[in-house]
Write a protein that holds these residues in place. Structure first.
Motif, mmCIF file in Angstrom:
data_model
loop_
_atom_site.group_PDB
_atom_site.id
_atom_site.type_symbol
_atom_site.label_atom_id
_atom_site.label_comp_id
_atom_site.label_asym_id
_atom_site.label_seq_id
_atom_site.Cartn_x
_atom_site.Cartn_y
_atom_site.Cartn_z
ATOM 1 N N GLN A 39 9.064 -1.618 -2.647
ATOM 2 C CA GLN A 39 7.814 -1.439 -3.798
ATOM 3 C C GLN A 39 8.451 -1.476 -4.715
ATOM 4 O OE1 GLN A 39 4.486 1.499 -3.974
ATOM 5 N NE2 GLN A 39 3.676 0.139 -5.468
ATOM 6 N N ALA A 40 8.097 -2.431 -5.757
ATOM 7 C CA ALA A 40 9.077 -2.612 -6.648
ATOM 8 C C ALA A 40 8.313 -2.462 -8.132
ATOM 9 C CB ALA A 40 9.485 -4.395 -7.050
ATOM 10 N N PRO A 41 8.626 -2.318 -8.771
ATOM 11 C CA PRO A 41 8.037 -1.683 -10.389
ATOM 12 C C PRO A 41 6.957 -2.478 -10.602
ATOM 13 C CG PRO A 41 10.349 -1.099 -10.980
ATOM 14 C CD PRO A 41 10.372 -2.563 -9.638
ATOM 15 N N GLY A 42 5.562 -2.443 -11.169
ATOM 16 C CA GLY A 42 4.711 -3.101 -11.430
ATOM 17 C C GLY A 42 4.064 -3.741 -9.881
ATOM 18 N N LYS A 43 4.030 -4.263 -8.710
ATOM 19 C CA LYS A 43 3.895 -4.968 -7.501
ATOM 20 C C LYS A 43 3.925 -3.487 -6.669
ATOM 21 C CE LYS A 43 6.815 -8.734 -8.310
ATOM 22 N NZ LYS A 43 8.183 -9.634 -7.405
ATOM 23 N N GLU A 44 2.855 -4.550 -5.305
ATOM 24 C CA GLU A 44 1.858 -3.637 -4.592
ATOM 25 C C GLU A 44 2.950 -3.449 -3.305
ATOM 26 O OE1 GLU A 44 -1.389 -3.983 -5.635
ATOM 27 O OE2 GLU A 44 -0.792 -2.409 -3.730
ATOM 28 N N ARG A 45 3.384 -2.186 -2.441
ATOM 29 C CA ARG A 45 4.182 -1.942 -1.673
ATOM 30 C C ARG A 45 3.429 -3.500 -0.588
ATOM 31 N NH1 ARG A 45 4.351 3.835 0.120
ATOM 32 N NH2 ARG A 45 4.854 3.770 -2.196
ATOM 33 N N GLU A 46 4.708 -3.589 0.090
ATOM 34 C CA GLU A 46 5.143 -4.459 0.816
ATOM 35 C C GLU A 46 5.630 -4.161 2.098
ATOM 36 O OE1 GLU A 46 6.325 -8.242 -0.546
ATOM 37 O OE2 GLU A 46 8.794 -7.610 -1.431
ATOM 38 N N SER A 47 4.900 -4.938 3.214
ATOM 39 C CA SER A 47 5.985 -5.181 3.944
ATOM 40 C C SER A 47 7.463 -5.879 4.350
ATOM 41 C CB SER A 47 5.461 -5.228 5.833
ATOM 42 O OG SER A 47 6.250 -5.658 7.323
ATOM 43 N N VAL A 48 8.546 -4.740 4.923
ATOM 44 C CA VAL A 48 9.514 -5.655 5.074
ATOM 45 C C VAL A 48 9.998 -5.583 6.470
ATOM 46 C CG1 VAL A 48 12.222 -5.554 4.513
ATOM 47 C CG2 VAL A 48 10.374 -4.611 3.201
ATOM 48 N N LYS A 106 0.501 -3.497 7.546
ATOM 49 C CA LYS A 106 -0.781 -3.480 6.128
ATOM 50 C C LYS A 106 0.217 -1.413 5.738
ATOM 51 C CE LYS A 106 -3.946 -6.874 7.467
ATOM 52 N NZ LYS A 106 -6.075 -6.843 6.971
ATOM 53 N N ARG A 107 -0.253 -1.194 4.694
ATOM 54 C CA ARG A 107 0.399 -0.161 4.361
ATOM 55 C C ARG A 107 -0.807 0.822 5.242
ATOM 56 N NH1 ARG A 107 0.803 1.597 -1.962
ATOM 57 N NH2 ARG A 107 1.300 3.772 -1.578
ATOM 58 N N THR A 108 -1.883 0.758 4.738
ATOM 59 C CA THR A 108 -2.950 1.609 5.569
ATOM 60 C C THR A 108 -2.711 2.149 6.740
ATOM 61 O OG1 THR A 108 -4.638 -0.882 5.960
ATOM 62 C CG2 THR A 108 -4.607 0.942 3.885
ATOM 63 N N GLU A 109 -2.475 0.841 7.934
ATOM 64 C CA GLU A 109 -2.197 0.665 9.355
ATOM 65 C C GLU A 109 -1.086 2.165 9.309
ATOM 66 O OE1 GLU A 109 -1.216 -2.926 10.059
ATOM 67 O OE2 GLU A 109 -3.411 -3.672 10.636
ATOM 68 N N TYR A 110 -0.559 2.369 8.977
ATOM 69 C CA TYR A 110 0.442 3.576 8.652
ATOM 70 C C TYR A 110 0.182 5.080 8.209
ATOM 71 C CZ TYR A 110 3.687 0.452 10.171
ATOM 72 O OH TYR A 110 4.158 -0.838 10.732
ATOM 73 N N ASP A 111 0.924 6.088 9.437
ATOM 74 C CA ASP A 111 0.288 7.355 8.981
ATOM 75 C C ASP A 111 1.046 7.978 8.500
ATOM 76 O OD1 ASP A 111 -0.804 7.000 12.275
ATOM 77 O OD2 ASP A 111 -1.910 6.758 10.667
ATOM 78 N N TYR A 112 2.256 8.187 8.908
ATOM 79 C CA TYR A 112 3.680 8.929 7.734
ATOM 80 C C TYR A 112 4.452 8.440 7.244
ATOM 81 C CZ TYR A 112 1.160 11.976 11.219
ATOM 82 O OH TYR A 112 0.810 13.101 12.228
ATOM 83 N N TRP A 113 4.734 8.739 5.696
ATOM 84 C CA TRP A 113 5.912 8.235 4.999
ATOM 85 C C TRP A 113 6.534 9.453 4.546
ATOM 86 C CZ3 TRP A 113 5.067 2.862 3.798
ATOM 87 C CH2 TRP A 113 4.359 2.222 4.317
#
Length: 123
Positions: A39-48, A106-113
């Motif tokens: 996640q870059a400043p001002g941007k959405e968290r994206e999958s790498v 997708k971010r919502t598909e993960y349970d733990y961070w």
């Protein structure tokens, strides 16, 4: 419960390399799908990158294909992200995540961070 701790971030010049690590603890790890996000400043968290159970069926974002390599060591409960040929646009906070959905991006598909580790690439 799964606890994830990232490490290995830092400041690097464009064209350089970094290797991120993610240590997992808690319940069974070997059957989890592990993902790397940023996640870059001002941007959405994206999958790498997303790695399956055996580590052989990894999905990469187009922006990192050929430069980043994700791997995992189930015996050590570790996940890695080798980042080569880094660019200033790779600057972000990098997170590892654990889930159960195959090749989830997708971010919502993960349970733990994890808490994230900062990567800064200077031009």
């Amino acid at each position: 419960q799964v606890q994830l701790v990232e490490s290995g971030g830092g400041l690097v010049q464009a064209g350089g390399s970094l290797r991120l690590s993610c240590a997992a603890s808690g319940r069974t790890f070997s059957t989890d799908v592990m993902g790397w996000f940023r996640q870059a400043p001002g941007k959405e968290r994206e999958s790498v990158a997303t790695t399956g159970w055996g580590g052989g069926s990894t999905v990469y974002a187009d922006s990192v294909k050929g430069r980043f390599t994700a791997s995992r060591d189930n015996a050590k409960k570790m996940v890695y992200l080798q980042m080569n040929s880094l660019k200033p646009e790779d600057t972000a906070v990098y997170y590892c995540a654990a889930g159960t959905k195959w090749q989830a991006t997708k971010r919502t598909e993960y349970d733990y961070w994890g808490q994230g580790t900062q990567v800064t690439v200077s031009s």
